[in-house]
Design an enzyme around this catalytic site. Sequence first.
Site, PDB file in Angstrom:
ATOM      1  N   ASN A  10       0.853  -1.194   0.000  1.00  0.00           N
ATOM      2  CA  ASN A  10       0.000   0.000   0.000  1.00  0.00           C
ATOM      3  C   ASN A  10       0.887   1.241   0.000  1.00  0.00           C
ATOM      4  O   ASN A  10       1.488   1.578   1.015  1.00  0.00           O
ATOM      5  CB  ASN A  10      -0.908  -0.027   1.235  1.00  0.00           C
ATOM      6  CG  ASN A  10      -1.802   1.196   1.326  1.00  0.00           C
ATOM      7  OD1 ASN A  10      -1.915   1.977   0.379  1.00  0.00           O
ATOM      8  ND2 ASN A  10      -2.434   1.373   2.473  1.00  0.00           N
ATOM      9  N   LYS A  12      -0.057   4.225  -0.210  1.00  0.00           N
ATOM     10  CA  LYS A  12      -0.758   5.338   0.436  1.00  0.00           C
ATOM     11  C   LYS A  12      -0.656   6.603  -0.429  1.00  0.00           C
ATOM     12  O   LYS A  12      -0.651   6.518  -1.655  1.00  0.00           O
ATOM     13  CB  LYS A  12      -0.235   5.540   1.857  1.00  0.00           C
ATOM     14  CG  LYS A  12      -0.329   4.261   2.686  1.00  0.00           C
ATOM     15  CD  LYS A  12      -0.076   4.474   4.155  1.00  0.00           C
ATOM     16  CE  LYS A  12      -0.198   3.155   4.890  1.00  0.00           C
ATOM     17  NZ  LYS A  12      -0.045   3.306   6.351  1.00  0.00           N
ATOM     18  N   HIS A  96      -9.561   0.653   5.125  1.00  0.00           N
ATOM     19  CA  HIS A  96      -8.275   0.910   5.778  1.00  0.00           C
ATOM     20  C   HIS A  96      -8.481   1.795   6.999  1.00  0.00           C
ATOM     21  O   HIS A  96      -9.317   2.705   6.998  1.00  0.00           O
ATOM     22  CB  HIS A  96      -7.299   1.569   4.800  1.00  0.00           C
ATOM     23  CG  HIS A  96      -5.894   1.581   5.305  1.00  0.00           C
ATOM     24  ND1 HIS A  96      -5.436   2.512   6.207  1.00  0.00           N
ATOM     25  CD2 HIS A  96      -4.846   0.747   5.062  1.00  0.00           C
ATOM     26  CE1 HIS A  96      -4.173   2.259   6.492  1.00  0.00           C
ATOM     27  NE2 HIS A  96      -3.794   1.193   5.812  1.00  0.00           N
ATOM     28  N   GLU A 166      -4.997  -5.199  10.623  1.00  0.00           N
ATOM     29  CA  GLU A 166      -4.012  -4.141  10.822  1.00  0.00           C
ATOM     30  C   GLU A 166      -4.256  -3.480  12.174  1.00  0.00           C
ATOM     31  O   GLU A 166      -5.154  -2.648  12.300  1.00  0.00           O
ATOM     32  CB  GLU A 166      -4.057  -3.120   9.686  1.00  0.00           C
ATOM     33  CG  GLU A 166      -5.446  -2.797   9.149  1.00  0.00           C
ATOM     34  CD  GLU A 166      -5.474  -1.475   8.397  1.00  0.00           C
ATOM     35  OE1 GLU A 166      -4.476  -1.137   7.770  1.00  0.00           O
ATOM     36  OE2 GLU A 166      -6.500  -0.782   8.473  1.00  0.00           O
TER      37      GLU A 166
END
EC number: 5.3.1.1
Length: 253
Positions: A10, A12, A96, A166
Amino acid sequence: MGRKFFVGGNWKCNGTTDQVDKIVKILNEGQIASTDVVEVVVSPPYVFLPVVKSQLRPEIQVAAQNCWVKKGGAFTGEVSAEMLVNLSIPWVILGHSERRSLLGESNEFVGDKVAYALSQGLKVIACVGETLEQRESGSTMDVVAAQTKAISERIKDWTNVVVAYEPVWAIGTGKVATPDQAQEVHDGLRKWLAANVSAEVAESTRIIYGGSVTGANCKELAAKPDVDGFLVGGASLKPEFIDIINSATVKSA
């Protein structure tokens, strides 16, 4: 057939065209385990998706970092699942923790997003996880179960879902859940799926870990029986991402 190891990167909200070129070069030139051993997906920002997809070696797939909860239309700034499908982007990350905390995405909203993305033919990396406060109060499993329940209530087929655990307290902080802590939650999630969805879904669904994964700690984490891969943040922008991908070989050793 065992669960194939899955490594997601990821990126981001990071990258310039030059930086993206460098990352793609590293990925294209790196020695990585075969697709029989590991499935690799990288998730650049929207603006770089087409170029990364066109330049990356074919063994590495791409994912969007988000998509809208329904069909496109008058939703300024959003990108629809249909657009991603039109660009042949196979994967999307949904739920997320940064979007849950910074943008107020609720469990129900994330569940709706997952259901809609799947209905349009996307594969989904669905994120769950607890804050430090929730962990310290002993409510980790309650939190991740509620997040997973909001998804399970809205979908019937889990074939194209990867669950990413996560722990929010371990994202970008340098703190990392110990392998035993990660295994404990992954095992708990699998048991929850077995009890609330089906034993088959629990056995076949990949549950990956995302929280300050690095080249230094990936092998120890990968060795845990219920850790089926990683969702990698900062390290996915660096050469060590190759090492993290190759930690998949721990499973087949």
